[in-house]
Design an enzyme around this catalytic site. Structure first.
Site, PDB file in Angstrom:
ATOM      1  N   ASP A  36       0.822  -1.220   0.000  1.00  0.00           N
ATOM      2  CA  ASP A  36       0.000   0.000   0.000  1.00  0.00           C
ATOM      3  C   ASP A  36       0.853   1.266   0.000  1.00  0.00           C
ATOM      4  OD1 ASP A  36      -2.181  -1.762   0.375  1.00  0.00           O
ATOM      5  OD2 ASP A  36      -2.038  -1.590   2.552  1.00  0.00           O
ATOM      6  N   GLU A 209     -11.084   0.461  -3.738  1.00  0.00           N
ATOM      7  CA  GLU A 209     -10.216   1.056  -2.719  1.00  0.00           C
ATOM      8  C   GLU A 209      -9.077   1.799  -3.410  1.00  0.00           C
ATOM      9  OE1 GLU A 209      -8.544  -2.054  -0.286  1.00  0.00           O
ATOM     10  OE2 GLU A 209      -8.216  -3.356  -1.996  1.00  0.00           O
ATOM     11  N   ASN A 262      -5.643  -8.056  -3.541  1.00  0.00           N
ATOM     12  CA  ASN A 262      -5.842  -6.611  -3.541  1.00  0.00           C
ATOM     13  C   ASN A 262      -4.680  -5.872  -4.202  1.00  0.00           C
ATOM     14  OD1 ASN A 262      -3.837  -6.581  -1.485  1.00  0.00           O
ATOM     15  ND2 ASN A 262      -5.392  -6.728   0.094  1.00  0.00           N
ATOM     16  N   GLU A 333      24.912   3.996   3.198  1.00  0.00           N
ATOM     17  CA  GLU A 333      24.366   3.106   4.210  1.00  0.00           C
ATOM     18  C   GLU A 333      24.263   1.682   3.666  1.00  0.00           C
ATOM     19  OE1 GLU A 333      23.682   4.093   7.431  1.00  0.00           O
ATOM     20  OE2 GLU A 333      24.728   5.861   6.666  1.00  0.00           O
ATOM     21  N   GLU A 335      22.178  -0.466   4.300  1.00  0.00           N
ATOM     22  CA  GLU A 335      20.788  -0.817   4.018  1.00  0.00           C
ATOM     23  C   GLU A 335      20.273  -0.136   2.748  1.00  0.00           C
ATOM     24  OE1 GLU A 335      20.794   2.517   7.106  1.00  0.00           O
ATOM     25  OE2 GLU A 335      21.911   0.678   6.731  1.00  0.00           O
ATOM     26  N   ASP A 447      26.977  -1.546   8.891  1.00  0.00           N
ATOM     27  CA  ASP A 447      26.298  -0.266   9.017  1.00  0.00           C
ATOM     28  C   ASP A 447      26.456   0.625   7.780  1.00  0.00           C
ATOM     29  OD1 ASP A 447      24.906   1.907   9.999  1.00  0.00           O
ATOM     30  OD2 ASP A 447      26.508   2.609  11.294  1.00  0.00           O
TER      31      ASP A 447
END
Length: 454
Positions: A36, A209, A262, A333, A335, A447
Site C-alpha cells: 500500500d 479502494e 488486492n 548506508e 541498508e 552499518d
C-alpha cells in the site's frame, strides 16, 4: 537484476502460468514485506511510505494487523534505502490501534502522513522531515463516520486516504472504499490537520479502494483499485475539476503479475517521468509462505497521451531506468541496495538502520556504481561477536573479486568499528556485490561503507 534473481522470477512466472511476455515487476526492498505505498518526492528523493506487512503473522490464519509504517527512499530508483519504522500506533497516536495505507504530503517545511485506522477512520501525523519522528497533532481521527458528508454510505470502508495539494495551494483528501458511490473528497485547511467543510461524494465505476489523485496538463486523474469483478485493475477517472465532473477514463495498470489479490498504487512524477509504485506477492511466493498478508513493493513507469488518455503501464522485471549512478566515494548506508539474499535490517544504536542476520553466503547488490578513474581502498563500519569477511565483487555474486575485508570480533553486535582493506584497481561503472562469509549464524552486522579514490 542479478541473473540468479531474474532466473527465479521467470521460473515462478512459468510455475504460476504467467506469460513471460508479461513478466513480473521486480521487488523493491525484498528483505521485508511492505504494501500500500504512498509516494512523496522531496529534495531530489522519492520516499515511499508503506503498510508494514511484517506486522502480520505468518501462516494460514494470518490477517491484516498492520500497526506501523515503514519508509524506503531512493534518488536513483534502483537502489533503495530502508529507513525502518517511522510511525507506529498506538505509540505515536494513542487513539488508533491500526495504521494502514499511508499517504504523505508536504507544506511549509512539514511532512504530513495520513493513514487509515483499519477501515474505521483516518488519522494524520506530522514531522519536520520525511523520516520523522511523526507525532499525532490532534489526538483523534481527522475524518470519521461522524464527519459531515461522509455518511450516508453503504458498507463504506473509511480508509485509504490520499492528500493532494493543487497548484493554487488548496489541499484535498480523497478516501473511501467498497462501492461505486463510496468515494469521498474533503478540503483541508492550510494547517493540513483540520478539514474545511463537509466531505463531497464522488462516484467511480467499479470503485473498490486505493484512492489516488494526480494532475497532468490541467487534467485531474482520480485513480483507484477496481473491484474483483473488474479484475482489481488500477482504473482512472478524468475531470477539469478536483471535486466534480469526473468521467471514466480507462485503465492505468492491470492486476500485477504474481499478485492475485488486492491492488494499491501510488503515482508520482520524478525527473519528468510518471511512475506507479504498487505491491504484489512475489517475495512470499519465493519464500513458499502463504502470500495473502505478505506483500512487497514494486515500481514501473507509464505515460500520458496528448488527448489526455493514459497508456496502460507494462509490468517489468527490470524496466525502470536508473536515474543516476551511485557515488562510491561518499558514505553509503549498508541498508541501501537493489537486491539481496538472506539479510535483514534493524535499528542501529549508532543511528539509522544497519544490516543484520548475515549468514555465510548472503549478499547485497548495489546497482550502477561509478568508480570513475579508480578506487584504491574500501572501508566499512561493522560489529560482531564472531567475525567473518566481506568479499567485494563486481557485476555478479560470483563476479571478479577485487578485495576482501576481514571482520574481527568487535566486542558486540552493536559495538561498531571502521575497518579498511586494499582493493584491486576498479574503474568505470559496475554493479557492486558484497558477499558475506562467516562460520557462525549472524556472523556480523554492517552499518555503512565507502571507497577511497586513487
Amino acid at each position: 537484476m542479478n541473473s540468479q534473481i531474474r532466473y527465479f522470477v521467470l521460473l515462478v512466472l512459468s510455475v504460476f502460468g504467467v506469460s513471460q511476455s508479461l513478466k513480473a515487476d521486480y521487488p523493491i526492498a525484498s528483505h521485508r514485506y511492505l504494501a500500500d505505498p504512498g509516494a512523496l518526492v522531496y529534495n531530489g528523493r522519492v520516499y515511499l511510505y508503506c503498510s508494514n506487512d511484517d506486522d502480520n503473522p505468518a501462516g494460514e490464519k494470518s490477517s491484516y494487523q498492520m500497526h506501523s509504517i515503514v519508509c524506503i527512499s531512493s534518488s536513483d530508483l534502483k537502489n533503495w534505502t530502508d529507513h525502518g519504522i517511522v510511525f507506529q500506533v498506538p505509540r505515536d497516536a494513542a487513539w488508533a490501534p491500526k495504521s494502514w495505507a499511508p499517504s504523505p504530503a508536504t507544506r511549509d517545511g512539514k511532512i504530513f502522513l495520513y493513514f487509515g485506522n483499519g477501515g474505521n477512520g483516518i488519522g494524520v501525523a506530522e514531522a519536520n522531515n520525511p523520516l520523522g519522528p511523526f507525532k499525532d497533532p490532534i489526538g483523534k481521527a481527522l475524518v470519521s463516520s461522524e464527519t459531515p458528508g461522509v455518511m450516508p454510505a453503504r458498507n463504506m470502508w473509511l480508509f485509504d486516504p490520499m492528500t493532494f495539494i493543487d497548484d493554487d495551494g488548496q489541499a484535498y483528501m480523497y478516501f473511501g472504499g467498497n462501492g461505486d458511490n463510496n468515494v469521498r473528497v474533503i478540503k483541508l485547511n492550510k494547517d493540513m490537520v483540520s478539514v474545511d467543510g463537509p466531505a463531497i461524494p464522488l462516484t467511480a465505476q467499479n470503485f473498490f479502494e486505493a484512492s489516488w489523485m494526480h494532475k497532468e496538463n490541467g487534467i485531474y486523474y482520480f485513480s483507484y483499485s477496481s473491484n474483483p469483478r473488474a479484475e482489481m485493475r488500477i482504473d482512472y477517472m478524468k475531470s477539469t475539476s478536483p471535486t466534480s465532473g469526473f468521467t471514466y477514463g480507462g485503465v492505468i495498470s492491470k492486476q500485477p503479475p504474481l499478485n492475485d489479490n488486492n491492488n494499491h498504487q501510488a503515482i508520482f512524477k520524478f525527473n519528468g517521468v510518471w511512475y506507479e509504485a504498487y505491491h504484489n506477492r512475489i517475495v512470499a511466493k519465493q519464500a513458499n509462505i502463504p502470500p495473502t498478508y505478505k506483500r512487497n513493493i514494486c515500481l514501473d513507469s507509464f505515460s500520458h497521451n496528448p488527448d489526455g488518455t493514459i497508456n496502460v503501464m507494462v509490468n517489468t522485471v527490470d524496466g525502470v531506468k536508473q536515474q543516476a549512478y551511485l557515488n562510491p566515494f561518499e558514505r553509503t548506508e549498508a541498508e541501501t541496495f537493489n537486491a539481496q539474499s538472506g539479510i535483514k535490517t534493524e535499528v542501529c544504536k549508532a543511528g539509522g538502520m544497519n544490516v543484520c542476520q548475515i549468514d555465510n553466503g548472503d549478499f547485497i547488490n548495489v546497482r550502477g556504481v561509478n568508480f570513475g578513474k579508480g578506487a584504491s581502498s574500501f572501508q566499512a563500519s561493522v560489529a560482531s561477536t564472531s567475525g567473518g569477511s566481506i568479499e567485494i565483487r563486481l557485476d555478479g555474486q560470483n563476479g571478479e573479486l577485487v578485495g576482501t575485508l576481514p571482520v574481527a570480533n568487535t566486542g558486540g553486535e552493536q559495538s561498531w568499528k571502521t575497518l579498511t582493506c586494499k582493493i584491486k584497481a576498479v574503474k568505470g561503472v559496475h554493479d557492486l556485490f558484497f558477499v558475506f562469509k562467516g562460520k557462525n549464524v549472524n556472523a556480523f552486522n554492517f552499518d555503512w561503507w565507502q571507497f577511497a579514490a586513487k
